[in-house]
Write a protein that holds these residues in place. Structure first.
Motif, mmCIF file in Angstrom:
data_model
loop_
_atom_site.group_PDB
_atom_site.id
_atom_site.type_symbol
_atom_site.label_atom_id
_atom_site.label_comp_id
_atom_site.label_asym_id
_atom_site.label_seq_id
_atom_site.Cartn_x
_atom_site.Cartn_y
_atom_site.Cartn_z
ATOM 1 N N MET A 178 -20.738 0.073 -12.593
ATOM 2 C CA MET A 178 -21.810 -0.322 -13.501
ATOM 3 C C MET A 178 -21.173 -0.722 -14.831
ATOM 4 S SD MET A 178 -24.793 1.827 -15.284
ATOM 5 C CE MET A 178 -25.765 2.250 -13.882
ATOM 6 N N ASP A 179 -21.393 -1.980 -15.180
ATOM 7 C CA ASP A 179 -20.781 -2.525 -16.398
ATOM 8 C C ASP A 179 -21.635 -2.153 -17.614
ATOM 9 O OD1 ASP A 179 -19.022 -3.916 -17.903
ATOM 10 O OD2 ASP A 179 -19.531 -5.911 -17.131
ATOM 11 N N ASP A 180 -20.998 -2.056 -18.761
ATOM 12 C CA ASP A 180 -21.693 -1.914 -20.056
ATOM 13 C C ASP A 180 -22.679 -0.757 -20.082
ATOM 14 O OD1 ASP A 180 -20.302 -4.197 -20.710
ATOM 15 O OD2 ASP A 180 -21.964 -5.542 -20.218
ATOM 16 N N LEU A 234 -18.084 4.019 -13.613
ATOM 17 C CA LEU A 234 -18.980 3.832 -14.754
ATOM 18 C C LEU A 234 -18.157 3.240 -15.891
ATOM 19 C CD1 LEU A 234 -21.919 4.623 -15.569
ATOM 20 C CD2 LEU A 234 -20.896 6.540 -16.768
ATOM 21 N N LYS A 235 -18.597 2.066 -16.391
ATOM 22 C CA LYS A 235 -17.846 1.451 -17.498
ATOM 23 C C LYS A 235 -18.625 1.666 -18.782
ATOM 24 C CE LYS A 235 -15.265 -2.136 -16.914
ATOM 25 N NZ LYS A 235 -14.927 -3.557 -16.876
ATOM 26 N N LEU A 236 -18.048 2.422 -19.688
ATOM 27 C CA LEU A 236 -18.734 2.722 -20.957
ATOM 28 C C LEU A 236 -18.693 1.489 -21.837
ATOM 29 C CD1 LEU A 236 -17.321 6.284 -21.692
ATOM 30 C CD2 LEU A 236 -19.614 5.689 -20.894
ATOM 31 N N VAL A 293 -14.505 -7.703 -10.480
ATOM 32 C CA VAL A 293 -15.073 -9.046 -10.737
ATOM 33 C C VAL A 293 -16.536 -8.871 -11.117
ATOM 34 C CG1 VAL A 293 -15.402 -11.371 -9.791
ATOM 35 C CG2 VAL A 293 -13.578 -9.929 -8.913
ATOM 36 N N ASN A 294 -16.964 -9.593 -12.143
ATOM 37 C CA ASN A 294 -18.365 -9.495 -12.573
ATOM 38 C C ASN A 294 -19.266 -10.263 -11.607
ATOM 39 O OD1 ASN A 294 -18.329 -8.201 -15.393
ATOM 40 N ND2 ASN A 294 -16.668 -9.703 -15.457
ATOM 41 N N VAL A 295 -20.309 -9.605 -11.174
ATOM 42 C CA VAL A 295 -21.289 -10.294 -10.323
ATOM 43 C C VAL A 295 -22.655 -10.157 -10.983
ATOM 44 C CG1 VAL A 295 -22.456 -10.322 -8.086
ATOM 45 C CG2 VAL A 295 -19.994 -10.027 -8.203
ATOM 46 N N ALA A 319 -7.588 -3.829 -13.288
ATOM 47 C CA ALA A 319 -7.797 -4.972 -14.195
ATOM 48 C C ALA A 319 -9.213 -5.495 -13.983
ATOM 49 C CB ALA A 319 -6.781 -6.062 -13.898
ATOM 50 N N GLU A 320 -9.680 -6.206 -14.980
ATOM 51 C CA GLU A 320 -10.961 -6.898 -14.801
ATOM 52 C C GLU A 320 -10.689 -8.398 -14.861
ATOM 53 O OE1 GLU A 320 -14.114 -6.155 -17.666
ATOM 54 O OE2 GLU A 320 -15.504 -7.440 -16.560
ATOM 55 N N ALA A 321 -11.278 -9.129 -13.915
ATOM 56 C CA ALA A 321 -11.130 -10.594 -13.922
ATOM 57 C C ALA A 321 -12.199 -11.171 -14.846
ATOM 58 C CB ALA A 321 -11.308 -11.127 -12.507
ATOM 59 N N ALA A 327 -13.378 3.128 -20.103
ATOM 60 C CA ALA A 327 -13.890 2.889 -21.457
ATOM 61 C C ALA A 327 -13.488 1.476 -21.865
ATOM 62 C CB ALA A 327 -13.306 3.904 -22.424
ATOM 63 N N GLU A 328 -14.504 0.670 -22.231
ATOM 64 C CA GLU A 328 -14.235 -0.740 -22.574
ATOM 65 C C GLU A 328 -14.133 -0.913 -24.080
ATOM 66 O OE1 GLU A 328 -16.119 -4.093 -20.104
ATOM 67 O OE2 GLU A 328 -17.673 -2.565 -20.300
ATOM 68 N N GLY A 329 -13.369 -1.886 -24.517
ATOM 69 C CA GLY A 329 -13.341 -2.271 -25.934
ATOM 70 C C GLY A 329 -12.650 -1.250 -26.828
ATOM 71 N N ILE A 387 -16.656 -4.631 -7.500
ATOM 72 C CA ILE A 387 -17.758 -5.497 -7.962
ATOM 73 C C ILE A 387 -18.425 -4.830 -9.160
ATOM 74 C CG2 ILE A 387 -19.944 -6.599 -7.299
ATOM 75 C CD1 ILE A 387 -17.365 -7.600 -5.812
ATOM 76 N N GLU A 388 -18.414 -5.553 -10.292
ATOM 77 C CA GLU A 388 -19.036 -5.008 -11.515
ATOM 78 C C GLU A 388 -20.449 -5.554 -11.650
ATOM 79 O OE1 GLU A 388 -17.235 -5.291 -15.342
ATOM 80 O OE2 GLU A 388 -15.279 -4.633 -14.587
ATOM 81 N N LEU A 389 -21.394 -4.655 -11.725
ATOM 82 C CA LEU A 389 -22.777 -5.114 -11.922
ATOM 83 C C LEU A 389 -23.141 -4.917 -13.378
ATOM 84 C CD1 LEU A 389 -24.270 -3.200 -8.908
ATOM 85 C CD2 LEU A 389 -23.410 -5.521 -8.955
#
Ligand code: C2E
Ligand code: MG
Ligand code: MG
Length: 670
Positions: A569-571, A590-592, A507-509, A448-450, A626-628, A539-541
């Protein structure tokens, strides 16, 4: 920012007013005068005492002679008269020049007070004018100096002291109450030739001389102070590049212009004019060339604005202008005109001048009366003009922009968000939402992502897009990151204690947080505070994180991994340097970016890029998210590529913790 201008103004007022020095000078002069009088009085009492005591002793003798035998008083050869108990004058000898209205009690001068007679000193008609001062606190002796000054003047006193001046007599009268109820008045006089009087004169002269020197020194000092102050103010208010005034002066001078009583009826515009790419220009052509452009621009602006308008260089290549606008005058047109003049004057540089304007209109009642502009804030207006000019970044062909209501709203919202952070953190108004991540092939919960939400009592439910960028811009985001990591670690511990088999939560940092060298330790300590296993925290950067200090980033990522946290790595794919960063950073996930999945993905090129990105991540030993993702077809496509997880509305939107709990229990019961 806004209070900065007020502070400068207060400082400048304090510095600019010579009133303080003048008051100090006057106060010290007064103090000196009082001191002088006190010294003179003390000295005179000391010196005149024996002299008057002599007169008083003679008076004693006259009184006792008189009480024994009235006729014997004549033997003393003094003028005298008697005022009997019925108010009748008797036995007048000589001339009655006693000024009976003005008297002071005789102070006895330390003689043993026998209590026999009470004396008073009366003015003589000739000395009457000295007595008004006598009727106050000052004694007869105090005015001796004045008397001397009056008769001789300063030069005269000098002559008196040296014996050149002729002697003068100061007549006065002693009165004594007689046993039979009548009062005896006897005429005496003090001579200026008396040696005691000479001493007084000598002292008076000396003290006045010393006093004059001190006053002169004080005066020179005060004038010096004023000159120094002016010099300092000049420096404080001068721009070193253009030689004109600077932004501090603009604020101090300009605020009264827009807010003072007489100017309410007028409208003004605050402009921000500046050159694009100025820094590059001065880097290439040298500082001196760069400053020449600024000086030419400054002169051009000064020429094109009206008398009473203000112009200063505000910072590097930005000029602040306060100009009056006439009723119906087009602010944009006026600014265009100034920009044209500046562009012409600096055409040789090839630099483009652009500007923003913040209009300050007069506010009137229906009857046409101008209302005070209570909220007039020059610094705020200039910031507004800067903000207006900033909007031109997205409009390459446009040279001028006006501040509009939307910008104003954004500015106000920004202030509210900044002010709201403290209370929101303290009152736990920020809520952690969880968006599940699923494995596409099996539809099983994998993570999950917070995501933060702000449940504000004032503004309602606020999404992160409306406040996260503001906190990032103002450097406050680490507070949010701390809050989130702490709350997620706490939730995970609670869920573990409730028996759930938890999935990792990311968690986004934010990137600026990586400036803290002990970030990894901070995160470790927060997890350990609750006893949350490190492998459950990721930790999402955000991608922009990699634009910062690479060495520091690598160090912290290494530490985080050492402590057992995953780093993602976010986005990925939303910026420019993603590939480059992949080369350097040993990341786990890796988050697309969601943008890959906008539209229907019918485009072959899009599919190829996603497929290759996943392949690339796999060969770098990274998991992929894969996001979204919103469509079943996208899920199937990603499942076919062996994408590890999908986070998107297809599976679930971000949800409160309790809802996520039921997702976990559902997953467990399967
Ligand atoms: P992000 O980290 O990339 O988070 C993913 C965003 O995409 C979330 O928006 C999520 O609700 C949204 N999303 C997920 N699936 C879909 C979908 O299928 N369709 C659409 N249209 N959107 C989807 P959210 O929660 O509004 O967060 C926005 C951004 O705010 C986040 O982007 C992140 O950059 C930032 N953010 C959120 N929470 C935090 C936080 O706690 N700390 C920091 N520093 N930034 C945060
Ligand atoms: Mg994220
Ligand atoms: Mg994202």
């Amino acid at each position: 920012m806004q209070s900065g201008g007020k502070k400068i103004k207060r400082m400048a007022m304090r510095k600019s007013s010579p009133l303080g020095t003048v008051f100090l000078f006057l106060f010290l002069s007064l103090l000196m005068s009082a001191l002088l009088v006190a010294i003179l009085a003390t000295v005179m009492v000391g010196t005149v005492e024996p002299m008057l005591t002599g007169s008083a002793e003679e008076m004693d003798r006259i009184v006792s002679a008189f009480e024994n035998d009235e006729s014997r008083a004549d033997a003393f050869g003094r003028d005298y008269f008697i005022l009997d108990e019925n108010g009748e004058y008797k036995a007048l000898v000589g001339e009655d020049t006693c000024e009976r209205e003005r008297s002071v009690p005789y102070t006895n001068f330390g003689r043993p007070d026998t209590g026999a007679h009470r004396y008073a000193v009366y003015a003589d008609e000739e000395t009457e004018k000295f007595f008004p001062v006598l009727s106050g606190d000052r004694s007869f002796e105090d005015v001796m100096g004045e008397w001397l000054m009056d008769i001789y003047g300063r030069e005269g006193i000098r002559r008196l002291v040296s014996g050149e001046a002729p002697a003068e007599e100061l007549p006065f009268w002693f009165s004594a109450d007689l046993k039979n109820g009548s009062r005896l008045f006897v005429s005496f006089s003090v001579s200026s030739a008396n040696s005691a009087i000479r001493e007084i004169g000598f002292l008076t002269l000396g003290i006045i001389g010393a006093f004059a020197i001190i006053i002169l020194v004080m005066f020179i000092n005060s004038v010096n102070n004023i000159i120094n102050r002016r010099r300092m103010l000049n420096l404080f208010f001068t721009d070193t590049v253009t030689g004109g005034r600077n932004y501090n002066w603009f604020l101090v001078k300009g605020e009264p212009v827009i807010s003072s009583y007489g100017n309410r009826k007028k409208s003004y515009a605050v402009l921000c004019l500046g050159f694009e790419k100025y820094l590059t220009y001065s880097l290439v052509n040298g500082t001196a060339e760069g400053e020449k452009v600024l000086c030419d621009a400054y002169r051009a602006i000064k020429k094109s604005i009206g008398r009473g308008d203000l112009c200063v260089r505000a910072n590097t290549s930005d000029f602040a202008v306060l100009t009056r606008i006439r009723d119906g005058e087009d602010v944009g047109g006026k600014m265009d005109l100034i920009i044209k003049v500046v562009s012409d004057a600096t055409a040789y540089s090839g630099l483009a001048c652009r500007g923003g304007a913040y209009p300050i209109y007069s506010v009137r009642t229906q009857s046409g009366r101008a209302l005070p502009r209570k909220d007039a804030d020059l610094e705020g207006a200039f910031n507004g003009a800067v903000a207006a000019r900033e909007t031109l970044r997205e409009l390459p062909g446009t040279r001028a922009a006006l501040f509009d209501a939307k910008m104003m709203e954004e500015q106000m919202w920004e202030n509210k968000v900044l002010d709201g952070l403290g209370p929101a953190l303290a009152n736990e108004e920020f809520i952690v939402y969880y968006q599940p991540k699923y494995a596409p092939g099996t539809d099983t919960l994998r993570g999950a992502e917070a995501l933060i939400r702000w449940q504000s009592p004032e503004y309602g439910f606020v999404t992160p897009y409306r406040f996260i960028p503001i906190y990032e811009k103002n450097g406050l985001i680490p507070k949010i990151d701390h809050y989130m990591i702490d709350h997620v670690a706490r939730d995970l511990r609670r869920w573990l204690d409730m028996g759930y088999s938890c999935v990792p939560v990311s968690v986004n940092v934010s990137r600026i947080h990586f400036a803290e060298p002990d970030l990894a330790e901070q995160i470790r300590d927060m997890a350990d505070k609750y006893g949350t296993p490190h492998e459950l925290l990721e930790i999402e950067l955000t991608e922009s994180a990699f634009f910062d200090d690479k060495k520091a980033m690598l160090y912290t990522i290494g530490k985080l991994k050492e402590y057992g946290f995953s780093v993602s790595m976010d986005d990925f794919g939303s910026g420019y340097s993603s590939l480059n960063s992949l080369k350097d950073m040993p990341l786990d996930v890796l988050k697309l970016d969601a943008d890959f999945f906008r539209g229907d993905m019918a485009n072959d090129r899009g599919r190829i890029v996603v497929a290759e990105a996943i392949k690339l991540a796999k060969s770098l030993n990274m998991r992929t998210v894969a996001e979204g993702v919103e469509e079943r077809s996208q899920v199937d496509f990603l499942a076919g590529l062996d994408c590890d997880m999908i986070q998107g509305y297809y599976y679930a939107k971000p949800m409160p913790g309790e809802e996520f709990e039921s997702r976990m229990s559902m997953a467990q019961s399967l």
